[in-house]
Design a protein around this motif. Sequence first.
Motif, short mmCIF file in Angstrom:
data_model
loop_
_atom_site.label_atom_id
_atom_site.label_comp_id
_atom_site.label_asym_id
_atom_site.label_seq_id
_atom_site.Cartn_x
_atom_site.Cartn_y
_atom_site.Cartn_z
N ALA A 13 -5.20 1.33 14.74
CA ALA A 13 -4.95 0.60 13.50
C ALA A 13 -5.42 1.40 12.29
O ALA A 13 -4.73 1.48 11.26
N GLN A 14 -6.60 2.03 12.38
CA GLN A 14 -7.09 2.83 11.27
C GLN A 14 -6.23 4.07 11.05
O GLN A 14 -6.04 4.51 9.91
N SER A 15 -5.73 4.65 12.12
CA SER A 15 -4.83 5.80 11.97
C SER A 15 -3.57 5.40 11.20
O SER A 15 -3.12 6.12 10.30
N LEU A 16 -3.00 4.26 11.54
CA LEU A 16 -1.81 3.80 10.83
C LEU A 16 -2.14 3.46 9.38
O LEU A 16 -1.37 3.80 8.47
N ILE A 17 -3.29 2.83 9.17
CA ILE A 17 -3.68 2.47 7.80
C ILE A 17 -3.89 3.74 6.97
O ILE A 17 -3.52 3.80 5.79
N ASN A 18 -4.48 4.78 7.55
CA ASN A 18 -4.70 6.03 6.82
C ASN A 18 -3.38 6.68 6.40
O ASN A 18 -3.30 7.29 5.33
N GLN A 19 -2.37 6.55 7.25
CA GLN A 19 -1.06 7.08 6.87
C GLN A 19 -0.53 6.36 5.63
O GLN A 19 -0.01 7.01 4.70
N PHE A 20 -0.68 5.06 5.60
CA PHE A 20 -0.19 4.32 4.44
C PHE A 20 -1.08 4.54 3.22
O PHE A 20 -0.59 4.49 2.08
N ILE A 21 -2.37 4.78 3.42
CA ILE A 21 -3.23 5.12 2.29
C ILE A 21 -2.80 6.45 1.67
O ILE A 21 -2.74 6.61 0.44
N LEU A 22 -2.46 7.43 2.53
CA LEU A 22 -1.96 8.71 2.03
C LEU A 22 -0.66 8.52 1.25
O LEU A 22 -0.49 9.09 0.16
N LEU A 28 0.83 -1.20 0.00
CA LEU A 28 0.00 0.00 0.00
C LEU A 28 0.86 1.25 0.00
O LEU A 28 0.56 2.23 -0.69
N GLY A 29 1.94 1.26 0.77
CA GLY A 29 2.84 2.41 0.80
C GLY A 29 3.49 2.68 -0.53
O GLY A 29 3.86 3.83 -0.83
N LEU A 30 3.64 1.66 -1.36
CA LEU A 30 4.23 1.83 -2.69
C LEU A 30 3.18 2.05 -3.77
O LEU A 30 3.50 2.03 -4.97
N GLY A 31 1.93 2.23 -3.36
CA GLY A 31 0.89 2.50 -4.33
C GLY A 31 0.45 1.28 -5.12
O GLY A 31 0.04 1.41 -6.28
N ARG A 32 0.49 0.12 -4.50
CA ARG A 32 0.12 -1.12 -5.18
C ARG A 32 -1.06 -1.76 -4.46
O ARG A 32 -1.17 -1.69 -3.23
N SER A 33 -1.91 -2.37 -5.23
CA SER A 33 -3.03 -3.11 -4.64
C SER A 33 -2.53 -4.42 -4.05
O SER A 33 -1.52 -4.98 -4.50
N SER A 34 -3.26 -4.90 -3.05
CA SER A 34 -2.84 -6.13 -2.37
C SER A 34 -4.10 -6.87 -1.92
O SER A 34 -5.22 -6.54 -2.30
N LEU A 35 -3.87 -7.90 -1.05
CA LEU A 35 -4.98 -8.72 -0.58
C LEU A 35 -5.95 -7.92 0.28
O LEU A 35 -7.16 -8.13 0.23
N LEU A 36 -5.43 -6.99 1.07
CA LEU A 36 -6.26 -6.26 2.02
C LEU A 36 -6.63 -4.86 1.54
O LEU A 36 -7.52 -4.23 2.13
N PHE A 37 -5.96 -4.33 0.49
CA PHE A 37 -6.22 -2.96 0.04
C PHE A 37 -6.25 -2.93 -1.49
O PHE A 37 -5.35 -3.44 -2.15
N ASN A 38 -7.32 -2.31 -2.01
CA ASN A 38 -7.50 -2.20 -3.45
C ASN A 38 -7.73 -0.74 -3.82
O ASN A 38 -8.27 0.05 -3.02
N PHE A 39 -7.34 -0.39 -5.03
CA PHE A 39 -7.51 0.99 -5.50
C PHE A 39 -8.88 1.14 -6.14
O PHE A 39 -9.23 0.40 -7.06
N ASN A 40 -9.65 2.10 -5.65
CA ASN A 40 -10.98 2.40 -6.18
C ASN A 40 -10.85 3.54 -7.19
O ASN A 40 -10.56 4.68 -6.83
N ARG A 41 -11.04 3.23 -8.46
CA ARG A 41 -10.86 4.25 -9.50
C ARG A 41 -11.93 5.33 -9.43
O ARG A 41 -11.69 6.47 -9.82
N LYS A 42 -13.10 4.98 -8.96
CA LYS A 42 -14.16 5.97 -8.85
C LYS A 42 -13.86 6.97 -7.75
O LYS A 42 -14.07 8.18 -7.93
N LEU A 43 -13.40 6.48 -6.61
CA LEU A 43 -13.04 7.36 -5.50
C LEU A 43 -11.63 7.90 -5.61
O LEU A 43 -11.26 8.82 -4.87
N ARG A 44 -10.82 7.29 -6.48
CA ARG A 44 -9.42 7.69 -6.69
C ARG A 44 -8.62 7.60 -5.40
O ARG A 44 -7.84 8.48 -5.05
N THR A 45 -8.82 6.51 -4.69
CA THR A 45 -8.06 6.27 -3.47
C THR A 45 -8.07 4.79 -3.17
O THR A 45 -8.87 4.02 -3.74
N PHE A 46 -7.17 4.36 -2.30
CA PHE A 46 -7.14 2.98 -1.86
C PHE A 46 -8.17 2.78 -0.75
O PHE A 46 -8.32 3.64 0.14
N VAL A 47 -8.88 1.66 -0.79
CA VAL A 47 -9.87 1.34 0.22
C VAL A 47 -9.54 -0.04 0.79
O VAL A 47 -9.11 -0.94 0.05
#
Length: 930
Positions: free
Chosen positions: A207-216, A172-191
């Motif tokens: 945990a969500q705070s840390l995940i939000n940092q990596f989503i950014l 996720l930190g490298l901007g890649r989709s994975s098992l737990l995080f996918n890129f939503n083209r409509k929202l233009r962000t990882f979910v």
Amino acid sequence: MDHDDCIPDTFSTDRLWKPSRLFLDPSSYESLLFAPLQLDIPSIKFDHPYAPKEPLDRDLRLPDLDAFEFGPLPELESLDQASFSTDAPPTEPEDDIWEIAIELGPADKDSQFFTWEAFENEKHQERYTPYISESGPEAYDAALLSETNDNEDAVTGRILRGDTLLHSLWNLGLGRSSLLFNFNRKLRTFVPAIHDGRASGTSLESAQSLINQFILTGNTFLYLRSFVARTFASATSIPARVALATCVSTILSTFEDHLGRHSQNIRSLLQLQRLFSKSREVLVYVARLVDAVKHAKTNEHLSSIIHHRVLEIEDGDRDLRRLATQILLRVAAPSLEIIGEWIGIRKEDETVPVTRRGAFVFDDSPEGNASSECTYYPEMMPRFVSPEDGNVIFETGNSLRFLKLHHPEHPLACVEKFGIHPPQLEWRFAWEDIEAVSTKAKIYEEDLRRAIQDFSGGTARELQGTRQPHASSASNTSIENTTPTDIAKYIEEMVQLFDQAPKHSSDTLPDELQLLIEHIVSDGSTTEPSRLSSFSPPLSLTSTLSFNPLLAAQAKLVNATTLRLFFRSHRLRLHLSLQRQYHLLGDGVFSSRLASALFDPERETAARRNGIIRSGVDMGLQLGARSDWPPASSELRLALTGVLSESYYESALYFSTQATTCGEVRTRAEKDELPGQLNFAIRTLTDLEMEKCKDPDSLYALDFLRLQYVPPSPLNLIITNRTLEKYDDIFKFLLRLLRMLFVVSHLPRQYPDTESRFFRMEAHHFITAISSYIFQTGIAEHWHNFETFITTVETQLQEEDSASELGTRVKEGLESLKSAHEQCLEGIMFSLLLRRRQKRVMLLLEEIFDHILLFAKWQNQNQRGEIEEGRESVKDLYAKLRGKIKVYISVIKGLVGKKGYGKGRGSSEENSLERLGVLLEMNGYYGRGS
């Protein structure tokens, strides 16, 4: 009552010396604070097992040696007998102390360690820590679960596998989709695939705070990667944007390489967070730079925005400051390349000239026009270039353009042909680098000066001729000496080179930006390059300190060369004197001939008449003595033929030019065309102006006539279109004044009435005073100052030539001459009241001229016996003239006292109007009343 029983005053100090009655005898006092020492040991209760049980005199008494429980000591043998034997004892196998140690086990295996609580209480049982965070993630998860059971509103989230979460967050930190995080083209962000997922031992909020940092971080990484792809794919991307995209691509690839090398060492979320922390900070800053320049359309605009952003963090984080300066270097490179091409230190792209690239200089004339003028747009110059340096850049390039067009063999026009390699414009930020740039500029200046002096001395062609054959002969001998064996060896080496595996430039020679990124993300663990840690000046001064040495060196030599060519090869002094002589009516012979051809009624008319053949000799337009106007073009040609040519070829200006041409004799045919194609022409007028010109008795009757002059290239750099317009405005006014001088000088001297005599006297005085001020003060003084400046420049050039120097004494260039020329004309227009802000004063003067022309018209009608019906009397006209003159004089006096016009302001043009006031009313005639 007994006095002793009285209670004394509590606060009295009279009896402080007496002891208290409650104080007992010390000998009978038994202290309650410190009990008396008991030496009877049995009475002391000790709980320790090793404490003494008997009185001290018994427990501390030494044992009897005779009755010691170990028995009497053995007697020692005599000292005379040998205490050792020389016979060797029988050898026995020695015990292995290491084997014994292994069999016995640890030395402290029977030891029992106590805590303070167990030392005091043998029944004490150790308790576990009360902190859940120290009890392991399982205890924390159990506590969260119990809280959920007690509170139905509490959300604990679902626990994710640790290794899966770490791997997914890394991707996720490298901007890649994975098992737990996918890129939503409509929202233009990882979910996240599991919205309430968390790691074991952490709360859902953390945990969500840390995940939000990596989503950014992932979104920023993906945004930058998309910017790079769009820029490289677009055919309309400007070079500065491509340079920025290249920098971003280098940063992203360096981050991926660094994070990939450390991915195997990540065992916890804290390690992963620390690994991405510095990268996230850098990526967010770079994304802000990219977002700031998304609307930039030119290289200069884009680099100016980046420069402004760099200045904002000058006192901020040092790593970001270094990164921003490295990006600025690469983004500003296209703009610096254009500047280098314009000033001649870089070979210009011949397919698209600098003037056609939409840069800071523009030429809208047809391509190939040598006399075209370039226009400078300061707003198109990058903001990191100071206004002073911007003017120097334009002036240098404009002068160099003249050299390339008219002197293509000059060293400044083709430095590479003379073996000179000019340094490029380099933006440096450290003091030692800036000094190195200055040293390069000095070496280049000396080499170029030497080449110019050799070229001027006539040795350049010989040197150039001896260089090229030498190089060609060397190449021929090298080819001739080459054997087939050498050629086969060369081919074999090339084959081996092509057979090798390709090498990545990032692995062999990393650039400075890669090294900097590695240093930033590694938290300074790598060796810092020396240039990054060096002391540097403020960022706002680095551009001037870096560019000015080379710009000054180039401008100095270009100015010194172009001035010599303008004065000596292109005869600038002749063409400037030509403007003074004709446009400013500085030649009295020309003024007299022109006035006679235009106004003299005794000349033969050039108008076509039936049955009369025009002689074509000494013909005139007879303005003021005819009713049909304007004249035809054939009349103008006949009346003005020979006025200019005869005046020029009989003037001292022409003979002065002949004295410098080695006695060349020129025929009359070569004299037909005057310098600059000087000739009379018809001015382009509006319909309203044409209506005014149709009245021969009006002041505007000759406004259609003008002098046409085309400055030969490259003199158009000094005598520009703007200055020609000013010359035209001045000539139009002087032509009116010349008419007024002719009119008042030809008015009758005898009149039957007093008003006519006074009218003629005051009109003659007014016009004479005005013309004297205009020609002697308004024009002559300003032109004299300009000529003094030119003479000084020529003298300094001669002094440099005598001392075999170049660019050491003359600091001026073509732009200085152009500015001095324009300033001279501006001063003349100010003194002649031709400025736009002086229009109301000029209108008042024109009304006075109209009254005088009307009076002259009446006199001509009286001589011909023609009297207009309903015309006003001379007395009324004289009253109007006198009133206008009084108002004009009061206005002149008022302007003298106004700001910018009064005495002591430091310039001649501000004091000139006071002279006009004195000339008009020296004796206070108009101030005494009527």
